[in-house]
Design an enzyme around this catalytic site. Structure first.
Site, PDB file in Angstrom:
ATOM      1  N   ASP A  24       0.795  -1.252   0.000  1.00 31.91           N
ATOM      2  CA  ASP A  24       0.000   0.000   0.000  1.00 31.91           C
ATOM      3  C   ASP A  24       0.821   1.294   0.000  1.00 31.91           C
ATOM      4  OD1 ASP A  24      -1.892  -1.982   0.259  1.00 31.91           O
ATOM      5  OD2 ASP A  24      -2.684  -1.293   2.174  1.00 31.91           O
ATOM      6  N   GLU A  72      -4.611  -0.866  -1.298  1.00 30.66           N
ATOM      7  CA  GLU A  72      -5.932  -0.918  -0.645  1.00 30.66           C
ATOM      8  C   GLU A  72      -6.843   0.050  -1.387  1.00 30.66           C
ATOM      9  OE1 GLU A  72      -6.006  -0.010   3.571  1.00 30.66           O
ATOM     10  OE2 GLU A  72      -8.184   0.092   3.589  1.00 30.66           O
ATOM     11  N   LYS A 129      -6.807  -4.719  -3.098  1.00 26.66           N
ATOM     12  CA  LYS A 129      -7.420  -5.430  -1.961  1.00 26.66           C
ATOM     13  C   LYS A 129      -8.408  -4.513  -1.238  1.00 26.66           C
ATOM     14  CE  LYS A 129      -3.543  -4.427   1.197  1.00 26.66           C
ATOM     15  NZ  LYS A 129      -4.215  -3.640   2.221  1.00 26.66           N
ATOM     16  N   LYS A 132      -7.567  -4.923   4.975  1.00 30.47           N
ATOM     17  CA  LYS A 132      -6.248  -4.564   5.496  1.00 30.47           C
ATOM     18  C   LYS A 132      -5.253  -5.684   5.177  1.00 30.47           C
ATOM     19  CE  LYS A 132      -8.088  -0.828   7.137  1.00 30.47           C
ATOM     20  NZ  LYS A 132      -8.013   0.388   6.284  1.00 30.47           N
ATOM     21  N   VAL A 157       3.329   0.421   4.093  1.00 24.64           N
ATOM     22  CA  VAL A 157       2.625   1.171   5.141  1.00 24.64           C
ATOM     23  C   VAL A 157       1.193   0.653   5.276  1.00 24.64           C
ATOM     24  CG1 VAL A 157       4.021   3.222   4.762  1.00 24.64           C
ATOM     25  CG2 VAL A 157       1.898   2.979   3.461  1.00 24.64           C
ATOM     26  N   THR A 158       0.603   0.853   6.469  1.00 27.73           N
ATOM     27  CA  THR A 158       1.253   1.293   7.688  1.00 27.73           C
ATOM     28  C   THR A 158       1.653   0.060   8.499  1.00 27.73           C
ATOM     29  OG1 THR A 158      -0.831   1.455   8.941  1.00 27.73           O
ATOM     30  CG2 THR A 158      -0.097   3.435   7.790  1.00 27.73           C
ATOM     31  N   CYS A 162      -1.972  -2.496   7.708  1.00 29.61           N
ATOM     32  CA  CYS A 162      -1.952  -3.447   6.586  1.00 29.61           C
ATOM     33  C   CYS A 162      -0.689  -4.301   6.524  1.00 29.61           C
ATOM     34  CB  CYS A 162      -2.178  -2.700   5.285  1.00 29.61           C
ATOM     35  SG  CYS A 162      -3.871  -2.060   5.187  1.00 29.61           S
ATOM     36  N   GLN A 202       8.514 -13.710  21.537  1.00 30.15           N
ATOM     37  CA  GLN A 202       8.187 -15.133  21.707  1.00 30.15           C
ATOM     38  C   GLN A 202       8.845 -15.995  20.629  1.00 30.15           C
ATOM     39  OE1 GLN A 202       3.898 -15.684  22.998  1.00 30.15           O
ATOM     40  NE2 GLN A 202       3.790 -13.600  22.179  1.00 30.15           N
TER      41      GLN A 202
HETATM   42  C1  C5J Z   1      -2.989   0.588   5.571  1.00 31.87           C
HETATM   43  C2  C5J Z   1      -4.703   1.786   6.757  1.00 31.87           C
HETATM   44  N1  C5J Z   1      -2.525   0.415   4.339  1.00 31.87           N
HETATM   45  N2  C5J Z   1      -3.873   2.221   7.692  1.00 31.87           N
HETATM   46  N3  C5J Z   1      -4.256   1.064   5.695  1.00 31.87           N
HETATM   47  O1  C5J Z   1      -2.298   0.369   6.539  1.00 31.87           O
HETATM   48  O2  C5J Z   1      -5.884   2.031   6.840  1.00 31.87           O
END
Ligand code: C5J
Length: 224
Positions: A24, A72, A129, A132, A157-158, A162, A202
């Protein structure tokens, strides 16, 4: 096998079954006037991920290793956008509204495009897509199976939305996942830091993280 100095311990990958997934890197998240800003975020934080992601793209292209980009976005009639996503909260503009970069988060609009420094080139996969996570309602599984991918290197990102969602989905499907630390950003620096720790915790419960230089050294044959 190649070995990357990583956290929580060394990440090994076979160069014949590795792929880069860039999540994204779109104007809607990174530039002013897009989806990210309508939600009240300071989008300048995300700019830092652009140059390291470009460096990773250069490396994978030079090696001839596969690259997958995700975006996205939603169909113009919003038929793939759950009302719960569009109606939530009090953004300054909602998904589908007209904004300075076209309709917010709509496929084909200027805001939904990938930033110029990370633009896909011919032969690279681009996945649109609605969610997320990049496995939800897409053919990512099929693409990876066709490529014979076993190890996924993540950028984008972010970090905590996502990128982390997709990394968790990939981890559950049996992929070995490495997130490149400089090539991902959040609107909230503390969320990025926490996500890197969550991934590594972990014994690498979600996967690994590493500095870009460590991955570059491994890929050039200088890794330990
Ligand atoms: C992504 C969002 N790409 N933060 N989308 O992380 O809504």
């Amino acid at each position: 096998m190649m070995t990357v100095e990583a956290n929580p311990f060394a990440f090994h990958f076979d160069p014949t079954s590795v792929a880069l997934i860039v999540i994204d890197m779109q104007c809607d998240f990174i530039n002013p006037g897009g989806f990210g800003e309508t939600l009240g975020n300071d989008v300048s934080h995300l700019q830092r991920a652009v140059s390291p992601t470009k460096d990773l793209l250069t490396l994978f292209r030079h090696k001839g290793w596969p690259v997958i980009h995700t975006r996205e976005n939603h169909l113009p009639d919003l038929s793939d956008c759950p009302p719960a996503k569009r109606d939530r909260g009090s953004p300054s503009l909602r998904i589908g509204d007209d904004g300075p970069m076209g309709r917010i988060l709509i496929r084909g609009e200027p805001g939904a495009k990938i930033v110029p420094d990370c633009t896909p080139i011919e032969g690279e996969h681009v996945i649109d897509k609605p969610g997320k996570g990049a496995f939800y309602a897409t053919n990512l599984d099929k693409i990876l199976s066709k490529l014979g991918t076993k190890s996924l290197v993540f950028a984008g990102v972010t970090t905590e939305v996502c990128v982390q969602s997709t990394m968790r989905e990939a981890n559950d499907r049996g992929f070995e996942c490495l997130l490149i630390e400089e090539a991902t950003e959040s609107y909230f620096p503390e969320f990025k830091a926490a996500t890197l720790k969550m991934i590594q915790a972990q014994g690498g419960i979600v996967g690994w993280t590493s500095a870009l230089a460590n991955f570059q050294a491994a890929a050039s044959g200088d890794g330990t």
